[in-house]
Design a protein around this motif. Structure first.
Motif, PDB file in Angstrom:
ATOM      1  N   ASN A 159      10.926  -0.690 -99.204  1.00 35.56           N
ATOM      2  CA  ASN A 159      11.291  -0.284 -97.845  1.00 35.56           C
ATOM      3  C   ASN A 159      12.667  -0.848 -97.560  1.00 35.56           C
ATOM      4  O   ASN A 159      12.877  -2.061 -97.610  1.00 35.56           O
ATOM      5  N   TYR A 160      13.623   0.033 -97.284  1.00 33.43           N
ATOM      6  CA  TYR A 160      14.991  -0.368 -96.981  1.00 33.43           C
ATOM      7  C   TYR A 160      15.281  -0.110 -95.505  1.00 33.43           C
ATOM      8  O   TYR A 160      15.604   1.008 -95.115  1.00 33.43           O
ATOM      9  N   ASP A 161      15.082  -1.137 -94.706  1.00 36.23           N
ATOM     10  CA  ASP A 161      15.350  -1.027 -93.268  1.00 36.23           C
ATOM     11  C   ASP A 161      14.663   0.183 -92.659  1.00 36.23           C
ATOM     12  O   ASP A 161      15.262   0.960 -91.903  1.00 36.23           O
ATOM     13  N   GLY A 162      13.389   0.346 -92.996  1.00 35.72           N
ATOM     14  CA  GLY A 162      12.603   1.433 -92.403  1.00 35.72           C
ATOM     15  C   GLY A 162      12.533   2.691 -93.238  1.00 35.72           C
ATOM     16  O   GLY A 162      11.740   3.590 -92.931  1.00 35.72           O
ATOM     17  N   LEU A 163      13.323   2.773 -94.284  1.00 31.64           N
ATOM     18  CA  LEU A 163      13.287   3.949 -95.155  1.00 31.64           C
ATOM     19  C   LEU A 163      12.339   3.676 -96.326  1.00 31.64           C
ATOM     20  O   LEU A 163      12.605   2.824 -97.175  1.00 31.64           O
ATOM     21  N   GLU A 164      11.243   4.419 -96.383  1.00 29.22           N
ATOM     22  CA  GLU A 164      10.227   4.220 -97.408  1.00 29.22           C
ATOM     23  C   GLU A 164      10.643   4.897 -98.714  1.00 29.22           C
ATOM     24  O   GLU A 164      11.119   6.041 -98.723  1.00 29.22           O
ATOM     25  N   VAL A 165      10.453   4.158 -99.827  1.00 28.27           N
ATOM     26  CA  VAL A 165      10.782   4.669-101.150  1.00 28.27           C
ATOM     27  C   VAL A 165       9.570   4.523-102.051  1.00 28.27           C
ATOM     28  O   VAL A 165       8.948   3.458-102.100  1.00 28.27           O
ATOM     29  N   GLN A 166       9.229   5.584-102.753  1.00 29.79           N
ATOM     30  CA  GLN A 166       8.148   5.560-103.743  1.00 29.79           C
ATOM     31  C   GLN A 166       8.748   5.885-105.102  1.00 29.79           C
ATOM     32  O   GLN A 166       9.490   6.857-105.255  1.00 29.79           O
ATOM     33  N   ARG A 167       8.430   5.046-106.112  1.00 28.38           N
ATOM     34  CA  ARG A 167       9.006   5.232-107.443  1.00 28.38           C
ATOM     35  C   ARG A 167       7.917   5.609-108.436  1.00 28.38           C
ATOM     36  O   ARG A 167       6.808   5.081-108.380  1.00 28.38           O
ATOM     37  N   VAL A 168       8.273   6.507-109.363  1.00 32.16           N
ATOM     38  CA  VAL A 168       7.297   6.991-110.339  1.00 32.16           C
ATOM     39  C   VAL A 168       7.794   6.707-111.750  1.00 32.16           C
ATOM     40  O   VAL A 168       8.999   6.684-112.016  1.00 32.16           O
ATOM     41  N   SER A 169       6.868   6.497-112.664  1.00 33.74           N
ATOM     42  CA  SER A 169       7.221   6.265-114.066  1.00 33.74           C
ATOM     43  C   SER A 169       7.615   7.587-114.717  1.00 33.74           C
ATOM     44  O   SER A 169       7.253   8.668-114.249  1.00 33.74           O
ATOM     45  N   TRP A 170       8.340   7.490-115.826  1.00 29.76           N
ATOM     46  CA  TRP A 170       8.890   8.685-116.472  1.00 29.76           C
ATOM     47  C   TRP A 170       8.995   8.466-117.972  1.00 29.76           C
ATOM     48  O   TRP A 170       8.827   7.362-118.469  1.00 29.76           O
ATOM     49  N   ARG A 171       9.339   9.544-118.685  1.00 27.55           N
ATOM     50  CA  ARG A 171       9.577   9.457-120.127  1.00 27.55           C
ATOM     51  C   ARG A 171      10.589  10.521-120.534  1.00 27.55           C
ATOM     52  O   ARG A 171      11.029  11.308-119.729  1.00 27.55           O
ATOM     53  N   PHE A 172      10.973  10.510-121.784  1.00 24.94           N
ATOM     54  CA  PHE A 172      11.878  11.446-122.419  1.00 24.94           C
ATOM     55  C   PHE A 172      13.336  11.067-122.189  1.00 24.94           C
ATOM     56  O   PHE A 172      13.798  10.105-122.777  1.00 24.94           O
ATOM     57  N   SER A 173      14.099  11.760-121.340  1.00 23.14           N
ATOM     58  CA  SER A 173      15.545  11.587-121.252  1.00 23.14           C
ATOM     59  C   SER A 173      15.975  11.216-119.842  1.00 23.14           C
ATOM     60  O   SER A 173      15.371  11.657-118.860  1.00 23.14           O
ATOM     61  N   ARG A 174      17.032  10.437-119.753  1.00 20.33           N
ATOM     62  CA  ARG A 174      17.579  10.111-118.435  1.00 20.33           C
ATOM     63  C   ARG A 174      18.158  11.344-117.749  1.00 20.33           C
ATOM     64  O   ARG A 174      18.228  11.392-116.521  1.00 20.33           O
ATOM     65  N   ARG A 175      18.607  12.309-118.530  1.00 18.50           N
ATOM     66  CA  ARG A 175      19.149  13.537-117.958  1.00 18.50           C
ATOM     67  C   ARG A 175      18.046  14.496-117.537  1.00 18.50           C
ATOM     68  O   ARG A 175      18.223  15.279-116.606  1.00 18.50           O
ATOM     69  N   TYR A 176      16.932  14.465-118.246  1.00 17.49           N
ATOM     70  CA  TYR A 176      15.815  15.362-117.941  1.00 17.49           C
ATOM     71  C   TYR A 176      14.543  14.541-118.051  1.00 17.49           C
ATOM     72  O   TYR A 176      13.853  14.536-119.071  1.00 17.49           O
ATOM     73  N   SER A 177      14.252  13.813-116.985  1.00 13.66           N
ATOM     74  CA  SER A 177      13.197  12.795-116.981  1.00 13.66           C
ATOM     75  C   SER A 177      11.858  13.414-116.614  1.00 13.66           C
ATOM     76  O   SER A 177      11.691  13.932-115.494  1.00 13.66           O
TER      77      SER A 177
END
Length: 374
Positions: A55-73
């Protein structure tokens, strides 16, 4: 209204796209909307794995795991979360757009889908034929499932309108004077580059061109984060050319230091060969810095022509020097004021309203289609 923004990288990663999403989200929060940002759980600039939620000063962030490429995750998104909101707004043309378009075709994803182009995936010349094929086939099919496609520049609009009838121009927004007020000091003829060091920015060429000037009137100050490119190559090049007296690298500094360098400069520069827009240039124009820009990106031509401030150059050292001499010789307070006035039209207050008008139109159209289906 409930809004989800989806973007490959977000805070603590820094860059033009990250700034765009955060500024838009904050304007929407201030207007009373509920906003969530979904992003990947890795900071590509540091390789750090990040917590699943923030949470950045009221802005909610959700992060997800990934695989393969940074360009096409590749990753999975929770369709129930997405289907529970009014608008899903995806930023940039990558896996997220293709994935959600496929889910829409299958009926698993039902919320309105908006896509902001941010230059597509043509920032470098690498694999251009493959990119063009992908663009004309997969991306065309993907965007046919979007409820709106927001082109972030005239260049993007020309590109994306060729494959999508939904494409419409909504120019980028910028945070005016984002580094705070500048000290009231006498400006010199320093020229500032501020941004990433990715290959499309042509930083080695810019250093060589500036080092080759016969009569530089000030320093070229290159400001950015060391993790955004091969800074060791830039350091070695400056040493090799013996131009440390006229080219200065300013790395990993805070806003106060950046503001100090802007306060003592009159100009901003970019030799980038490709830009979806060029946020960093317009941000510095909002401080009255007059631009010296490569003519390759169409948006850079727009900046100079429409602001009636600054100069363009081609990739020849002699042409760069001629443009530089004109820039120095023609500078006056009116040129600086013209740069400021041009930048102000991209204020986030007005751009966020333009985007929200698209949201409302999409929701009205969606409700109408559901009504006819019923």
């Amino acid at each position: 209204m409930k809004i989800i923004h989806i973007v490959r990288q977000f805070r603590p990663s820094v860059g033009g796209l990250e700034d765009y999403v955060e500024n838009l989200a904050r304007e929407q929060l201030a207007a009373g909307h509920r906003v969530l940002v979904i992003t990947l759980d890795t900071d590509f600039q540091t390789d750090e794995t990040l917590p699943a939620r923030a949470n950045y000063d009221g802005l909610e962030v959700q992060r997800v795991s990934w695989r393969f490429s940074r360009r096409y995750s590749l990753c999975r998104l929770d369709m129930a979360t997405l289907n529970a909101v009014d608008i899903v707004h995806v930023h940039a043309i990558d896996f997220f757009v293709d994935y959600l378009a496929a889910m829409k075709r299958l009926g698993a994803f039902t919320a309105p889908l908006l896509v902001s182009t941010h230059g597509g995936f043509f920032h470098t010349a690498k694999n251009q034929r493959l990119k063009q094929l992908f663009f004309r086939t997969v991306t065309r099919a993907t965007l046919s499932m979007a409820d709106a496609v927001l082109s972030c520049s005239t260049n993007d609009q020309a590109l994306f309108s060729s494959i999508s009838k939904q494409a419409q121009l909504v120019n980028n927004g910028i945070r005016l004077r984002k580094f705070g007020a500048l000290a009231d000091v006498e400006r010199g003829n320093d020229i500032v580059y501020l941004g990433r060091f990715s290959s499309n920015k042509r930083m080695p060429w810019l250093i060589q061109a500036y080092a080759a000037l016969s009569n530089p009137r000030g320093k070229l100050k290159i400001i950015g984060r060391s993790k955004t490119g091969d800074t060791s190559t830039l350091v070695a090049l400056i040493e090799q050319l013996g131009c440390a007296d006229r080219v200065e690298l300013v790395l990993d500094v805070g806003d106060d230091v950046i503001a100090h360098h802007l306060a003592t400069a009159r100009f901003t520069v970019s030799a980038s060969e490709y830009e979806g827009f060029g946020l960093g240039v317009v941000e510095l124009m909002s401080y009255g810095l007059v631009p010296l820009l490569c003519s390759a990106p169409p948006s850079f031509n727009d900046f100079v022509r429409d602001s009636q401030s600054g100069q363009l150059f081609d990739y020849q050292f002699q042409d760069f020097e001629r443009a530089y001499e004109r820039l120095i010789g023609q500078w006056n307070p009116s040129a600086a004021n013209a740069a400021v006035l041009y930048a102000e039209q991209f204020s986030w207050v007005s751009v966020a309203q333009d985007i929200f008008s698209v949201y409302e139109r999409v929701l009205a159209s969606t409700s109408s289609r559901k009504g006819r289906a019923a």
